[in-house]
Scaffold this motif. Structure first.
Motif, mmCIF file in Angstrom:
data_model
loop_
_atom_site.group_PDB
_atom_site.id
_atom_site.type_symbol
_atom_site.label_atom_id
_atom_site.label_comp_id
_atom_site.label_asym_id
_atom_site.label_seq_id
_atom_site.Cartn_x
_atom_site.Cartn_y
_atom_site.Cartn_z
ATOM 1 N N SER A 75 -24.675 33.948 -0.516
ATOM 2 C CA SER A 75 -24.451 33.792 0.913
ATOM 3 C C SER A 75 -24.698 35.088 1.837
ATOM 4 C CB SER A 75 -23.459 32.838 1.549
ATOM 5 O OG SER A 75 -23.276 32.983 2.820
ATOM 6 N N ILE A 85 -28.308 36.735 1.081
ATOM 7 C CA ILE A 85 -29.486 35.743 1.934
ATOM 8 C C ILE A 85 -29.424 36.406 3.524
ATOM 9 C CG2 ILE A 85 -30.256 33.499 2.927
ATOM 10 C CD1 ILE A 85 -30.046 32.499 0.176
ATOM 11 N N LYS A 86 -27.997 36.263 4.117
ATOM 12 C CA LYS A 86 -28.087 36.730 5.408
ATOM 13 C C LYS A 86 -28.321 37.983 5.537
ATOM 14 C CE LYS A 86 -24.028 33.479 6.449
ATOM 15 N NZ LYS A 86 -22.604 33.306 6.737
ATOM 16 N N ASN A 87 -28.046 38.905 4.942
ATOM 17 C CA ASN A 87 -28.243 40.277 4.736
ATOM 18 C C ASN A 87 -30.001 40.419 4.818
ATOM 19 O OD1 ASN A 87 -27.567 43.046 5.153
ATOM 20 N ND2 ASN A 87 -28.361 43.353 3.202
ATOM 21 N N ALA A 98 -32.266 38.195 5.430
ATOM 22 C CA ALA A 98 -32.894 37.633 6.884
ATOM 23 C C ALA A 98 -32.979 38.676 7.890
ATOM 24 C CB ALA A 98 -32.204 36.408 7.160
ATOM 25 N N LYS A 99 -31.802 39.421 8.080
ATOM 26 C CA LYS A 99 -31.369 40.117 9.156
ATOM 27 C C LYS A 99 -32.436 41.639 9.027
ATOM 28 C CE LYS A 99 -27.437 43.098 10.835
ATOM 29 N NZ LYS A 99 -26.074 43.585 10.775
ATOM 30 N N GLN A 136 -36.455 39.436 9.367
ATOM 31 C CA GLN A 136 -36.900 38.701 10.614
ATOM 32 C C GLN A 136 -37.393 39.721 11.818
ATOM 33 O OE1 GLN A 136 -33.646 35.879 11.458
ATOM 34 N NE2 GLN A 136 -35.150 34.764 12.086
ATOM 35 N N SER A 172 -36.177 33.309 8.183
ATOM 36 C CA SER A 172 -34.601 33.307 8.712
ATOM 37 C C SER A 172 -33.990 33.015 7.500
ATOM 38 C CB SER A 172 -34.672 32.056 9.670
ATOM 39 O OG SER A 172 -35.163 30.919 9.083
ATOM 40 N N VAL A 173 -32.432 32.752 7.710
ATOM 41 C CA VAL A 173 -31.784 32.371 6.579
ATOM 42 C C VAL A 173 -32.113 30.883 6.077
ATOM 43 C CG1 VAL A 173 -29.290 31.571 6.089
ATOM 44 C CG2 VAL A 173 -29.818 33.821 7.663
ATOM 45 N N ARG A 174 -32.262 30.163 6.730
ATOM 46 C CA ARG A 174 -32.661 28.673 6.394
ATOM 47 C C ARG A 174 -33.917 28.778 5.515
ATOM 48 N NH1 ARG A 174 -32.519 23.423 8.726
ATOM 49 N NH2 ARG A 174 -33.039 22.058 7.021
ATOM 50 N N GLU A 217 -33.050 30.395 2.244
ATOM 51 C CA GLU A 217 -32.358 29.332 1.222
ATOM 52 C C GLU A 217 -33.240 28.073 0.705
ATOM 53 O OE1 GLU A 217 -29.476 27.776 4.135
ATOM 54 O OE2 GLU A 217 -27.914 29.420 3.752
#
Length: 350
Positions: A61, A64-66, A68-69, A72, A80-82, A85
């Motif tokens: 988790s 992926i968040k990092n 996307a940051k 983007q 994006s995160v979605r 994923e």
């Protein structure tokens, strides 16, 4: 002479147009497939990196968040995160690159990866390729529960074998659905319709109707005139199915099915068998489309060994989400029900 020159010019112009259109189509397909490969490769790399930190439960988790940051601001909202994923899930479901189909675009793969049942996912993947469905057509078939409707009258192995092109359908039940969804006709919500209105709407949306009918259908006639001595009769719609190698006569009813309707359809089927069918072709099939039917009455009105007259309900609107959930539950309960009653069932009945 002038006419011949003009024809040559038109032919030349048409050829150039075909070349341009083909090139544009191939370019779009090439871009789409490159996009699919890009997301697959991203999913592969994300999963590899994620597995290196498998000793930390929240590492995937965080990763992926990092990511996307970072991506983007540079590449836009498509990362994006979605979306990342989805890439990871995409690679998990299709770990071998050769399994990817160049005929499918990313929008279609996004729909496929949301289907948890592998057989159901494979069915829609194969049928999309076999029938050249667009993303919209694929979405409609998923929303209208095509897979579940086919399982109502066929076993899972037979349905998948036809989709895999391992066998040719032998029975109309392997192609024709019950119920049929005709929401594409765009008819307003009214308490009643005239049959001619329904027929006209079907002709207007013939391509979509053929898609809903099933594989192998071609249009033959509308209001086919049948003259028997001095009496005239008119069959609503006539098709030919190249897989079953037979004529298919469709009668439309805007009310509940009656035994008189079945008798009329049987007469049309007999006429085509005796007057139109070639010796090497199979027996004509009759489909009676109605808003409701009594299955027991249908069985009683037809011979025990009937294989050519089918009654199918139609609905002018796709089911709601709640109706879809209830229908899926009932279908799977029917499919997974054992042939003999278990002790638990007996206790429930008691």
């Amino acid at each position: 002479m002038a006419t011949s020159i003009q024809q040559n010019i038109h032919t030349f112009l048409d050829d150039i147009r075909r070349i341009i259109d083909a090139a544009r189509t191939n370019a779009v397909r090439s871009v789409e497939f490159c996009r699919v490969q890009m997301y697959w490769q991203m999913g592969q790399r994300i999963l590899e990196e994620e597995q290196q930190g498998k000793d930390r439960a929240d590492y995937g988790s965080y990763l992926i968040k990092n990511l996307a940051k970072q991506l983007q601001p540079e590449y836009g909202s498509g990362f994006s995160v979605r979306q990342l994923e989805r890439c990871r899930q995409f690679y998990r479901l299709y770990p071998i690159a050769s399994a990817l189909r160049s005929q499918l675009n990313w929008t279609q793969y996004k729909m496929l990866i949301t289907i948890s049942d592998p057989n159901k996912r494979e069915y829609y993947e194969l049928e999309t390729v076999n029938n050249c469905w667009t993303s919209r057509e694929m979405e409609r078939q998923i929303n209208s529960q095509l897979y579940e409707r086919m399982l109502l009258s066929n076993d899972k192995e037979a349905v998948l074998a036809v989709a895999r092109k391992e066998r040719i359908p032998q029975s109309p039940l392997e192609i024709i659905k019950d119920p049929m969804y005709l929401e594409f006709l765009g008819l307003e919500r009214k308490p009643a319709y005239y049959e001619k209105d329904l027929e006209s709407a079907i002709i207007t949306h013939l391509q979509h109707f053929l898609l809903e009918l099933g594989q192998g259908f071609t249009f033959v006639a509308r209001q086919k005139r049948i003259l028997l001595e001095d009496d005239e009769f008119f069959a609503d719609l006539v098709f030919y199915n190249r897989l079953l190698r037979c004529f298919v006569v469709v009668e439309l009813k805007t009310g509940k099915l009656t035994h008189q309707d079945l008798g009329q359809l049987q007469m049309y089927v007999n006429y085509y068998d005796r007057m139109e069918k070639l010796p090497e072709e199979n027996s004509t099939i009759g489909i009676l489309l109605c808003t409701s039917k009594n299955d027991t009455a249908v069985r009683m009105a037809l011979p025990k060994d009937n294989k050519t007259i089918l009654a199918s309900e139609y609905q002018l609107y796709l089911p709601t989400q709640a109706q879809l959930i209830d229908e899926v539950k009932s279908v799977w309960k029917m499919i997974n029900k054992p042939s003999n009653s278990t002790e638990e069932e007996k206790e429930e009945k008691a």
